[in-house]
Structures are given as C-alpha cells and as structure tokens.
Motif scaffolding. Structure first.
Motif, PDB file in Angstrom:
ATOM      1  N   GLN A 365       0.820  -1.213   0.000  1.00 47.50           N
ATOM      2  CA  GLN A 365       0.000   0.000   0.000  1.00 47.50           C
ATOM      3  C   GLN A 365       0.857   1.268   0.000  1.00 47.50           C
ATOM      4  N   ARG A 366       1.966   1.266   0.720  1.00 46.26           N
ATOM      5  CA  ARG A 366       2.838   2.447   0.709  1.00 46.26           C
ATOM      6  C   ARG A 366       3.464   2.643  -0.670  1.00 46.26           C
ATOM      7  N   ALA A 367       3.847   1.543  -1.300  1.00 45.19           N
ATOM      8  CA  ALA A 367       4.409   1.647  -2.647  1.00 45.19           C
ATOM      9  C   ALA A 367       3.350   2.119  -3.642  1.00 45.19           C
ATOM     10  N   ALA A 368       2.111   1.654  -3.474  1.00 42.29           N
ATOM     11  CA  ALA A 368       1.028   2.095  -4.359  1.00 42.29           C
ATOM     12  C   ALA A 368       0.800   3.596  -4.233  1.00 42.29           C
ATOM     13  N   ALA A 369       0.898   4.123  -3.012  1.00 40.15           N
ATOM     14  CA  ALA A 369       0.743   5.567  -2.813  1.00 40.15           C
ATOM     15  C   ALA A 369       1.846   6.337  -3.535  1.00 40.15           C
ATOM     16  N   GLU A 370       3.070   5.815  -3.501  1.00 41.78           N
ATOM     17  CA  GLU A 370       4.174   6.463  -4.212  1.00 41.78           C
ATOM     18  C   GLU A 370       3.949   6.427  -5.722  1.00 41.78           C
ATOM     19  N   ARG A 371       3.521   5.278  -6.238  1.00 41.28           N
ATOM     20  CA  ARG A 371       3.308   5.177  -7.684  1.00 41.28           C
ATOM     21  C   ARG A 371       2.161   6.074  -8.131  1.00 41.28           C
ATOM     22  N   ARG A 372       1.127   6.155  -7.319  1.00 42.55           N
ATOM     23  CA  ARG A 372       0.008   7.025  -7.694  1.00 42.55           C
ATOM     24  C   ARG A 372       0.467   8.482  -7.756  1.00 42.55           C
ATOM     25  N   ALA A 373       1.257   8.905  -6.776  1.00 34.92           N
ATOM     26  CA  ALA A 373       1.796  10.268  -6.820  1.00 34.92           C
ATOM     27  C   ALA A 373       2.657  10.453  -8.062  1.00 34.92           C
ATOM     28  N   GLY A 374       3.412   9.412  -8.423  1.00 38.29           N
ATOM     29  CA  GLY A 374       4.237   9.487  -9.621  1.00 38.29           C
ATOM     30  C   GLY A 374       3.411   9.625 -10.888  1.00 38.29           C
ATOM     31  N   LEU A 375       2.280   8.941 -10.952  1.00 35.97           N
ATOM     32  CA  LEU A 375       1.404   9.056 -12.120  1.00 35.97           C
ATOM     33  C   LEU A 375       0.820  10.461 -12.242  1.00 35.97           C
ATOM     34  N   GLU A 376       0.443  11.051 -11.113  1.00 35.38           N
ATOM     35  CA  GLU A 376      -0.109  12.404 -11.144  1.00 35.38           C
ATOM     36  C   GLU A 376       0.959  13.413 -11.568  1.00 35.38           C
ATOM     37  N   LEU A 377       2.195  13.202 -11.117  1.00 38.35           N
ATOM     38  CA  LEU A 377       3.290  14.079 -11.540  1.00 38.35           C
ATOM     39  C   LEU A 377       3.556  13.928 -13.036  1.00 38.35           C
ATOM     40  N   ASP A 378       3.459  12.698 -13.540  1.00 37.23           N
ATOM     41  CA  ASP A 378       3.658  12.478 -14.973  1.00 37.23           C
ATOM     42  C   ASP A 378       2.597  13.216 -15.776  1.00 37.23           C
ATOM     43  N   LEU A 410       7.011  -5.042  -7.676  1.00 35.89           N
ATOM     44  CA  LEU A 410       8.417  -4.667  -7.785  1.00 35.89           C
ATOM     45  C   LEU A 410       8.814  -4.532  -9.254  1.00 35.89           C
ATOM     46  N   ALA A 411       8.377  -5.493 -10.069  1.00 40.48           N
ATOM     47  CA  ALA A 411       8.697  -5.437 -11.499  1.00 40.48           C
ATOM     48  C   ALA A 411       8.043  -4.223 -12.154  1.00 40.48           C
ATOM     49  N   GLU A 412       6.786  -3.940 -11.795  1.00 39.36           N
ATOM     50  CA  GLU A 412       6.116  -2.783 -12.387  1.00 39.36           C
ATOM     51  C   GLU A 412       6.775  -1.478 -11.943  1.00 39.36           C
ATOM     52  N   SER A 413       7.154  -1.398 -10.667  1.00 37.49           N
ATOM     53  CA  SER A 413       7.814  -0.190 -10.174  1.00 37.49           C
ATOM     54  C   SER A 413       9.143   0.028 -10.877  1.00 37.49           C
ATOM     55  N   ALA A 414       9.888  -1.056 -11.103  1.00 37.17           N
ATOM     56  CA  ALA A 414      11.169  -0.949 -11.803  1.00 37.17           C
ATOM     57  C   ALA A 414      10.957  -0.447 -13.231  1.00 37.17           C
ATOM     58  N   PHE A 415       9.931  -0.976 -13.895  1.00 33.46           N
ATOM     59  CA  PHE A 415       9.628  -0.556 -15.268  1.00 33.46           C
ATOM     60  C   PHE A 415       9.278   0.931 -15.320  1.00 33.46           C
ATOM     61  N   LEU A 416       8.426   1.379 -14.398  1.00 32.80           N
ATOM     62  CA  LEU A 416       8.003   2.777 -14.404  1.00 32.80           C
ATOM     63  C   LEU A 416       9.145   3.715 -14.008  1.00 32.80           C
TER      64      LEU A 416
END
Length: 455
Positions: A365-378, A410-416
């Motif tokens: 869940q913490r990683a999902a919050a980081e990725r979501r913030a990353g998507l909004e920044l993108d 982990l694989a998706e985070s690495a890709f993004l």
C-alpha cells in the motif's frame, strides 16, 4: 471473490478479532511488531475487514438498490464513446430487479433529468432504452452539474410505499464520462470533497472513464472519496464485464455504512496509509469504508507514531467497527482492539520478528501511494519527479517479504522508474496504472476476482 493476501489465515498471537458471527463482518487487528522503542518511534497496525460470503447473505434478503446513472453527452464524447456509454447504461438497467429504482441524468453544458428515480419495471426499462437511443453528443462538459443532479435524485427520493421508514436501500450514483470537465467545478480536489460529503449521506459514487482522453486523476479521486469504484473502459467487452461485477457487488452488499474507528491515548498520533476517507477525532480517527459486498476483504494500514515513554509501559489502542446490517435494517458494532503495544529497548525492538503478512500489506500500500503520486506528476509534465516516486516505490518493495504480489509490483515499479524522464508514460498506460493503484491502496480485491496486482 478471493482473498487479497497470499498468506494463510493469521494466528491470534499478535492480534485480536471480533467475536465470530457468520452473518456479520469479521474484524481482525495485527501489529507488524507489538513493540515500540521507549524513546519513541513508528509502528504499523493492520485492520482487516472481511464480509461474510454470499451463502450467509441469502439472495432473497439482498437490499434493494437506488441507482442514478449520469451520462456525459458533451461534444468530447463523439467518435463512439457516447455509443459505448449508452450501451453500458442499457445493459446495467436491464439487470435491475423490480424492487430496485433507477434514474437517468444526461449533461453537456446543460443538465437534463431523462428519468426521475422510479421502480425498474419492465415498462420503465423499455422507456429508458428508447430514450437512450435519442441522446447525441453536443455542447461542453458540465460534469459537476450532472453528477450533483444524479446525487440529488437519490438524496431527495420519497420512501417506497409499503416499506418501513428504516428500510435499508443501497444508493449509488454511476458517472460515465470522458472526464474532460470544462464547465462548473473543474478542480479534482474540490469534486472529491463533495463526493466525500455525499458519501456521508449514504450515497456512493462510481466513476467510469470512457475511451482514452478522460482525466483519470479526477475520476479516481471522486470514486475514492465517494466510496465507489473507478474503472477505465476502452471497449464494449470491458464495459459489459464491469457492469456485471458492479451490480453483482451491489446486489450482494453484506454491510453498508461501514466505519472503523481508532481511539488512541495521549502521546500517540496516527496516519492512514490506505485510500479511504478519514475524519479526525479528538482521540483518534474514523475511517469510512462504506458498502461491503459479500466475500469482500479490505486491509487498512495505519502508521502509529509514539512519543517517548517509560520502558515496560503498555499502550492500549482501541479499534471499533460499526455498520448497518441490510437484512435486519439495524445498526451493529463490534470491538476488535489489538493487544497492547509495549514500550521496550531498541535492542528488543530489533529482536522482535515482524509479522510477514502485515509487512507485505503495508509495503504494497505504501508503494502504491508512491506510484500514484508518480502518475499524477507524470500527467502534470513533471517527469523527473515522477520517476523519483517510482524509484521510492521500488525501494519500499525491495525490503518487503517476497510474495508473488510483491514481485509483481516490484517489477512494475522498476519498469516505471526506468522510463525516460523526458517524456510522458502515455495516456493508456497511465490510465490502466491509475486504476490498479487505486485498488492496491484500498487493499481490496478487484473485479476479476484477483488481487489488485493480478496475482
């Protein structure tokens, strides 16, 4: 639906559970480590809420629905998007039962109520089908006005003749749009706040983004605050599948108005990691979960910060669940407070083995919050900052228990994180990812019956 954890059922050595009644939600609490340093520090608490399976609900006892469909007919819905949305509404209306009620609102720069809330009889369904055929794209996009009108149909509805005043009806507004609002309220944060306020009145909001041009940040924020689902739909098959499962959930709601409250003693502060609306209280907070379909399972992850205190002290944290039982039209509650948190030395904290399930759920869940913030920044064009948030998500997962769910993320985070910081991810990738991140942060099973990362 299946469990969103790859772990076996947890033992009670590190937590507590509400008394078991097969017809009621099951509430379990677990510390990642049931200790905190006497000098102060952070600890993680998991609260798992599991609805009873469908056989305990009984098809004849399912609560009736009040559903308002809000359809975007603006000019940006041309090119087949409006036809796709109309087909989806027609399909969903056909699945409603006679005891359900339905309304239809359409909007462009103007808002029209095509059908006020009424019983979903065969005659009304046929009338709505004809009305849908006559809707064509035009004008600008007064999204907020259309959505508010749909919510008002539910909020101002008259009681059903013959039903007791306390009868439970599941109420939901379903918004279908390309999400390119250009009239009325445009700010996603403001719309989300309104959706949260409507949710407090017992009306949830589901949002469906049609095509490839909608604002996924706006629609996901409304659904998250509104207690419904957010779905990205690109083709008729996807829309059919979504409505089938959305209505299946609504037909099988085991508990509605579900809230989880935490009561903390002085010296403790709490933050919710999961993506649910939160109301702060003098002694803690209250989390609004909303409707809980049969068999659904939700993990709430909390970070609790403790100030310094005396070694050996035991700290009591109260956890209480409240909900409405739609079968009995009665309000219920149950306590499921965890074992007291103990203040110990730094050495004892380091020597205490972490609960692997809590560590995994918290990391996801913490990683999902980081990725979501990353998507909004993108989406905002801040590509380098976006990639940094994706790298932060990777770092959180790299030290988590290596379950299948963690490996996938982990694989998706690495890709993004590895994507070039000179260009956007692209609309389609960002929309698909935004939907998955919302499911992950809410710690619940997705519509395919798998956990939010597909495992």
């Amino acid at each position: 639906m299946t469990s969103n954890s790859s772990h076996p059922p947890a033992s009670m050595s590190n937590g507590q559970a509400a008394p078991v009644n097969e017809a009621n939600p099951f509430i379990e609490t677990r510390w990642e480590r049931p200790v905190v340093a006497a000098s102060g520090g952070d600890v993680t608490l998991l609260v798992r809420v599991t609805a009873p399976p469908a056989p305990q609900i009984g098809p004849g006892r399912a609560a009736p629905l009040d559903v308002a469909f809000v359809l975007d007919r603006s000019g940006s819905m041309h090119g087949g998007k409006l036809d796709l949305a109309k087909a989806g509404v027609d399909l969903a209306v056909a699945r409603l039962r006679d005891k359900d009620r339905v309304a239809l609102v359409v909007y462009d720069n103007e808002v029209d109520t095509v059908q006020s809330l009424a019983a979903a009889t065969p005659r009304l369904k046929a009338s709505l089908r004809l009305a849908l055929h006559g809707i064509d794209p035009r004008g600008s996009t007064f999204l907020s006005g259309g959505w508010v009108a749909g919510c008002q149909e539910l909020a101002e509805a008259s009681p059903v003749t013959g039903e007791p005043p306390t009868a439970t009806r599941i109420r939901r507004t379903i918004l279908l749009t390309d999400g390119l609002a250009n009239a009325g309220i445009l700010d996603s944060g403001e719309l989300a706040r309104h959706a949260g306020a409507v949710r407090q009145r017992g009306i949830a909001t589901t949002t469906i983004g049609v095509g490839h041009d909608f604002d996924e940040g706006l629609l996901s924020a409304m659904a998250e605050a509104g207690g419904g689902n957010f779905q990205y739909v690109a083709d008729p098959a996807g829309l059919r599948a979504f409505f089938a499962t959305e209505l299946e959930e609504l037909f099988s709601v085991a508990a509605t108005g579900v809230t989880i409250s935490l009561a903390l003693p002085p010296g403790l502060a709490v933050e919710l990691v999961s993506a649910f609306p939160v109301a702060t209280r003098e002694d803690g907070l209250e989390v609004a979960i909303g409707d809980l379909p049969a068999g659904d399972e939700i993990d709430l992850v909390f970070t609790i910060r403790a100030a310094a205190g005396a070694a050996g002290e035991q700290i009591a944290v109260g956890v209480n669940a409240r909900w409405t039982d739609p079968r009995a039209d009665a309000r219920r509650e149950a306590g499921a407070s965890p074992l007291p948190l103990r203040r110990v030395t730094h050495h004892e904290v380091a020597a205490t083995i972490a609960d692997a399930m809590v560590s995994e759920r918290a990391a996801l869940q913490r990683a999902a919050a980081e990725r979501r913030a990353g998507l909004e920044l993108d989406r905002a064009g801040r590509f380098a900052e976006s990639r940094s948030r994706m790298a932060a998500a990777y770092d959180l997962l790299e030290v988590a228990p290596m379950t299948d769910s963690v490996r996938f993320d982990l694989a998706e985070s690495a890709f993004l994180a590895a994507a070039p910081s000179t260009a956007s991810y692209g609309s389609q990738l960002r929309k698909s990812a935004q939907h998955r991140e919302g499911q992950r942060r809410r710690g619940r099973v997705d519509h395919a019956g798998k956990d939010a990362n597909g495992s």
